[in-house]
Structures are given as C-alpha cells and as structure tokens.
Design a protein around this motif. Sequence first.
Motif, PDB file in Angstrom:
ATOM      1  N   ASP A  78       0.836  -1.211   0.000  1.00 38.93           N
ATOM      2  CA  ASP A  78       0.000   0.000   0.000  1.00 38.93           C
ATOM      3  C   ASP A  78       0.868   1.257   0.000  1.00 38.93           C
ATOM      4  OD1 ASP A  78      -2.270  -1.562  -0.013  1.00 38.93           O
ATOM      5  OD2 ASP A  78      -2.705  -1.284   2.126  1.00 38.93           O
ATOM      6  N   GLU A  79       1.924   1.245   0.791  1.00 37.58           N
ATOM      7  CA  GLU A  79       2.834   2.396   0.845  1.00 37.58           C
ATOM      8  C   GLU A  79       3.534   2.595  -0.498  1.00 37.58           C
ATOM      9  OE1 GLU A  79       5.059   5.639   2.444  1.00 37.58           O
ATOM     10  OE2 GLU A  79       3.138   4.706   2.915  1.00 37.58           O
ATOM     11  N   LEU A  80       3.970   1.505  -1.103  1.00 39.07           N
ATOM     12  CA  LEU A  80       4.623   1.593  -2.410  1.00 39.07           C
ATOM     13  C   LEU A  80       3.664   2.142  -3.459  1.00 39.07           C
ATOM     14  CD1 LEU A  80       7.113   1.030  -4.131  1.00 39.07           C
ATOM     15  CD2 LEU A  80       6.275  -1.302  -4.437  1.00 39.07           C
ATOM     16  N   THR A  81       2.422   1.691  -3.437  1.00 40.18           N
ATOM     17  CA  THR A  81       1.412   2.192  -4.368  1.00 40.18           C
ATOM     18  C   THR A  81       1.169   3.681  -4.147  1.00 40.18           C
ATOM     19  OG1 THR A  81       0.344   0.034  -4.459  1.00 40.18           O
ATOM     20  CG2 THR A  81      -0.965   1.921  -5.162  1.00 40.18           C
ATOM     21  N   ARG A  82       1.065   4.091  -2.885  1.00 37.26           N
ATOM     22  CA  ARG A  82       0.841   5.506  -2.575  1.00 37.26           C
ATOM     23  C   ARG A  82       1.986   6.374  -3.091  1.00 37.26           C
ATOM     24  NH1 ARG A  82       2.458   9.173   0.726  1.00 37.26           N
ATOM     25  NH2 ARG A  82       3.789   7.834   1.966  1.00 37.26           N
ATOM     26  N   LEU A  83       3.212   5.943  -2.852  1.00 38.55           N
ATOM     27  CA  LEU A  83       4.368   6.709  -3.305  1.00 38.55           C
ATOM     28  C   LEU A  83       4.434   6.780  -4.825  1.00 38.55           C
ATOM     29  CD1 LEU A  83       7.072   5.385  -0.808  1.00 38.55           C
ATOM     30  CD2 LEU A  83       6.048   7.666  -0.855  1.00 38.55           C
ATOM     31  N   THR A  84       4.086   5.688  -5.472  1.00 36.74           N
ATOM     32  CA  THR A  84       4.095   5.649  -6.932  1.00 36.74           C
ATOM     33  C   THR A  84       3.027   6.571  -7.504  1.00 36.74           C
ATOM     34  OG1 THR A  84       4.870   3.361  -6.836  1.00 36.74           O
ATOM     35  CG2 THR A  84       3.993   4.099  -8.922  1.00 36.74           C
ATOM     36  N   GLU A  85       1.841   6.583  -6.880  1.00 35.43           N
ATOM     37  CA  GLU A  85       0.776   7.482  -7.337  1.00 35.43           C
ATOM     38  C   GLU A  85       1.177   8.938  -7.153  1.00 35.43           C
ATOM     39  OE1 GLU A  85      -2.541   6.117  -5.045  1.00 35.43           O
ATOM     40  OE2 GLU A  85      -3.256   4.803  -6.644  1.00 35.43           O
ATOM     41  N   GLU A  86       1.788   9.264  -6.008  1.00 37.19           N
ATOM     42  CA  GLU A  86       2.214  10.638  -5.741  1.00 37.19           C
ATOM     43  C   GLU A  86       3.278  11.094  -6.739  1.00 37.19           C
ATOM     44  OE1 GLU A  86       3.526  10.872  -1.704  1.00 37.19           O
ATOM     45  OE2 GLU A  86       1.485  10.755  -0.894  1.00 37.19           O
ATOM     46  N   SER A  87       4.093  10.162  -7.192  1.00 34.17           N
ATOM     47  CA  SER A  87       5.163  10.488  -8.138  1.00 34.17           C
ATOM     48  C   SER A  87       4.648  10.580  -9.576  1.00 34.17           C
ATOM     49  CB  SER A  87       6.259   9.430  -8.087  1.00 34.17           C
ATOM     50  OG  SER A  87       6.826   9.379  -6.796  1.00 34.17           O
ATOM     51  N   GLY A  88       3.395  10.180  -9.769  1.00 41.17           N
ATOM     52  CA  GLY A  88       2.825  10.217 -11.120  1.00 41.17           C
ATOM     53  C   GLY A  88       3.275   9.043 -11.963  1.00 41.17           C
ATOM     54  N   LEU A  89       3.783   8.012 -11.355  1.00 40.33           N
ATOM     55  CA  LEU A  89       4.284   6.865 -12.092  1.00 40.33           C
ATOM     56  C   LEU A  89       3.267   5.728 -12.215  1.00 40.33           C
ATOM     57  CD1 LEU A  89       7.838   6.682 -10.493  1.00 40.33           C
ATOM     58  CD2 LEU A  89       7.215   7.659 -12.719  1.00 40.33           C
ATOM     59  N   TYR A  90       2.148   5.867 -11.514  1.00 42.06           N
ATOM     60  CA  TYR A  90       1.146   4.821 -11.507  1.00 42.06           C
ATOM     61  C   TYR A  90       0.258   4.977 -12.715  1.00 42.06           C
ATOM     62  CZ  TYR A  90      -1.862   1.327  -9.341  1.00 42.06           C
ATOM     63  OH  TYR A  90      -2.561   0.183  -9.064  1.00 42.06           O
TER      64      TYR A  90
END
Length: 52
Positions: free
Chosen positions: A38-50
């Motif tokens: 979940d943390e990895l997904t959140r960080l990826t979304e915040e970075s615009g990489l998701y």
Amino acid sequence: MDEGGLSYTRPGRHRRVLLADVLDYKEARRSQRRQGLDELTRLTEESGLYGD
C-alpha cells in the motif's frame, strides 16, 4: 524462530510450534506485506508513475 518471531519448544532434536502461533505469525506477516505494498502504491501514485 531463532530471532524471536515465533516461540517454540525443543523437547528433543526438533522444534515444536503451536498451530495458533504459526497462524498468528502468518497473519502478521501478511499484514506487514500488505502495508508495504500500500505504501509503495501511494508513493508511486504521488510520483505520477502509476498508470491509469
């Protein structure tokens, strides 16, 4: 087991572990893994990489 993550007894050569302790340990590991994902997904979304 040696690191204290799971209690056991050693009446002879083999370790004995209670089923309830194994199931609790399994659930705790599953929860930790889910939190990490979940943390990895959140960080990826915040970075615009998701991808959408």
